[in-house]
Every structure is written in C-alpha cells, then in structure tokens.
Design an enzyme around this catalytic site. Structure first.
Site, PDB file in Angstrom:
ATOM      1  CG  ASP A   1      34.700   1.546  48.133  1.00 54.00           C
ATOM      2  OD1 ASP A   1      34.228   0.639  47.414  1.00 54.00           O
ATOM      3  OD2 ASP A   1      35.762   1.421  48.760  1.00 54.00           O
TER       4      ASP A   1
ATOM      5  CG  ASN B   1      36.596  -0.139  38.862  1.00 55.20           C
ATOM      6  OD1 ASN B   1      36.055   0.958  39.030  1.00 55.20           O
ATOM      7  ND2 ASN B   1      37.076  -0.846  39.883  1.00 55.20           N
TER       8      ASN B   1
HETATM    9  C1  FPP Z   1      32.686   0.912  44.114  1.00 60.73           C
HETATM   10  O1  FPP Z   1      31.959  -0.043  44.869  1.00 60.73           O
HETATM   11  C2  FPP Z   1      31.851   1.424  43.054  1.00 60.73           C
HETATM   12  C3  FPP Z   1      32.102   1.301  41.726  1.00 60.73           C
HETATM   13  C4  FPP Z   1      33.294   0.612  41.196  1.00 60.73           C
HETATM   14  C5  FPP Z   1      31.163   1.814  40.726  1.00 60.73           C
HETATM   15  C6  FPP Z   1      30.491   3.125  41.051  1.00 60.73           C
HETATM   16  C7  FPP Z   1      29.469   3.336  40.040  1.00 60.73           C
HETATM   17  C8  FPP Z   1      28.227   3.811  40.274  1.00 60.73           C
HETATM   18  C9  FPP Z   1      27.732   4.304  41.585  1.00 60.73           C
HETATM   19  C10 FPP Z   1      27.336   3.822  39.102  1.00 60.73           C
HETATM   20  C11 FPP Z   1      26.672   5.073  38.883  1.00 60.73           C
HETATM   21  C12 FPP Z   1      27.403   6.090  38.169  1.00 60.73           C
HETATM   22  C13 FPP Z   1      26.824   6.815  37.205  1.00 60.73           C
HETATM   23  C14 FPP Z   1      27.492   8.013  36.656  1.00 60.73           C
HETATM   24  C15 FPP Z   1      25.516   6.437  36.650  1.00 60.73           C
HETATM   25  P1  FPP Z   1      32.475  -1.549  44.892  1.00 60.73           P
HETATM   26  O2  FPP Z   1      31.807  -2.278  43.792  1.00 60.73           O
HETATM   27  O3  FPP Z   1      33.956  -1.570  44.877  1.00 60.73           O
HETATM   28  O4  FPP Z   1      31.912  -2.010  46.270  1.00 60.73           O
HETATM   29  P2  FPP Z   1      32.568  -3.081  47.257  1.00 60.73           P
HETATM   30  O5  FPP Z   1      33.919  -2.550  47.650  1.00 60.73           O
HETATM   31  O6  FPP Z   1      31.604  -3.125  48.397  1.00 60.73           O
HETATM   32  O7  FPP Z   1      32.641  -4.390  46.492  1.00 60.73           O
END
Ligand code: FPP
Length: 233
Positions: free
Chosen positions: A13, A61
């Site tokens: 996250d 998501n």
């Molecule tokens: C949460 O951060 C993260 C995600 C929803 C996506 C996670 C995906 C990756 C790290 C991509 C890589 C994966 C692979 C297998 C290549 P957020 O966007 O919710 O962050 P925030 O809460 O700060 O907005």
C-alpha cells in the site's frame, strides 16, 4: 536469523501517496512499487523464505479510474512479458490467485504461459489479481458444494477438505502479513489463510520499503510466540 517465516504475504500500500509526494502521476507510484517487489523478492530468497504472496489488484480496485486500471493492467502485462527469463534463472515459480477470468483474455494467456514456464522454480511468487478474500471463500464454497458426497466422506476434517478448494491449496498459510503505508486493516486479503498469521504494520510507503524495513519485520516476527490457540510448550 533464528525464526524465519516460510511464507510472507504483503499488502503493498502507498504507491499513490508516494507518487503524489514526488509530484508524479499515480502510475509512476505503481511502477516504483513493481521495482520494490523485485527487491523484496530477492530479500526473501536471501533469508530462505519459500513463498511470497502480494496483493497487486483487489476486486475493489476495478472501481478506480479507467486510466489507473488500464495503467495497472499494462504494467502487469509488461511485467509478465519482460521478466520471464529472470524468473526462470532465479528459480521463481510465478502463480496467480484471484478471479483471473475478470482479466483480459490476452493477460490470462500471458499469465498461463508464465505459470507453465516457471513451474519448476523452488521459490513461489503468488500474485493476487482481481482478488478478494470473501470472493475466494465463496468460490471455494461453490467448488466444495459441487464435490458433494466426496466432501461428506471427510467429516472428520471438513476444514481440510474446504481448504483444498481455495485458489492455492498446496501453499502453506502465510506466517507473516506485512502492510505498508500506515493503514491498520486487512482489506479482504487472505481471509481464510490468515487465521493464525502474525501481522506487521509500518508507516513506510511501499515503493520506499527496503532492506532495513524488511529486516525489522522479520525481527519482530522472530519475537512472536505462535501458539495457534494452543498452550505454550
Ligand atoms: C496500493 O497502493 C497498490 C495497488 C492497488 C497496486 C499494487 C500494484 C503494484 C505494486 C504493481 C506491481 C505488481 C506486479 C505484480 C508487477 P494505492 O494505490 O492504494 O496507494 P495509496 O493508498 O497511497 O493511494
């Protein structure tokens, strides 16, 4: 290191907040998150962990903007296409859990091909895609019901029989679940499998998660007494 988990799972996250802090678009945060995943996978192998599960895309998501969803799907597709050689060389078995039929047919084909090509790896990377813990349990319940009388033959071990209907039944439950970026929730991640998992929460944003923080999580895990509801020996 005395007590090393066999299986670590991570809620990656904070990519969006990382991007904002650096004045960049959200997708750049996810790209930096993919780099962090590569680093952490190496730390895991280094200390003898056998399984790493990461929450890359939840069933929730899909509600994000079209731009972010398609950016994440492209990032996943590129990761799958470009990492094959490295994963095979490093002995990494790539697997996906979640509702893979929600993904485009092209992405599903790429995933299946990578799973096939890496199936000899002794370290397993499980990527949760279009994944929800409740959804996995409901899908398992449907499979369990379809088994009908077979399951009734195992009345002495119904939990074991049910576990076999989960997405990765051969994988041991996670010993340690890490969540970055300061949120203190499980967010529908591995609901069934986390029954006895230890948790580690940190304020560090996922793209900044490095070796120091990894070592802190393992040191914290090593101090925990895991009784699983039983008595301390
Ligand atoms: C949460 O951060 C993260 C995600 C929803 C996506 C996670 C995906 C990756 C790290 C991509 C890589 C994966 C692979 C297998 C290549 P957020 O966007 O919710 O962050 P925030 O809460 O700060 O907005």
């Amino acid at each position: 290191m005395e007590k090393v988990p066999e299986h670590i799972a991570i809620i990656m996250d904070g990519n969006g907040r990382w991007a904002k802090a650096h004045g960049r678009p959200r997708i750049m945060g996810h790209r930096a998150g993919a780099d962090a995943l590569d680093r952490v996978m190496h730390y895991c192998k280094d200390v003898g962990i056998k399984y790493l599960t990461v929450y890359a895309f939840s069933t929730e998501n899909w509600k994000r903007s079209d731009e972010e969803v398609s950016g994440l799907m492209r990032l996943l597709s590129r990761y799958i296409r470009t990492k094959e050689k490295q994963l095979v060389k490093d002995g990494v078995r790539f697997r996906v859990i979640g509702r893979r039929t929600d993904l485009s047919e092209k992405l599903q084909r790429e995933i299946a091909a990578l799973e096939e090509k890496t199936k000899g790896g002794e370290f397993t990377l499980l990527v949760a895609l279009s994944y929800g813990g409740r959804d996995e349990i409901v899908r398992a319940a449907l499979k369990f019901a379809a088994k009908g009388l077979d399951a009734l033959g195992r009345l002495d071990d119904l939990e074991g029989a049910f576990s076999e209907c989960m997405d990765a039944p051969d994988v041991p439950d996670p010993d340690l679940i890490i969540r970055t970026s300061g949120e203190l929730r499980t967010s529908n991640f591995l609901l069934w499998e986390s029954a006895y998992s230890e948790y580690y929460f940190t304020d560090v944003l996922w793209p900044d998660f490095g070796r120091d923080e990894f070592d802190k999580a393992l040191a914290s895990y090593a101090t925990r007494e895991r009784r699983k509801g039983g008595r301390l020996k």
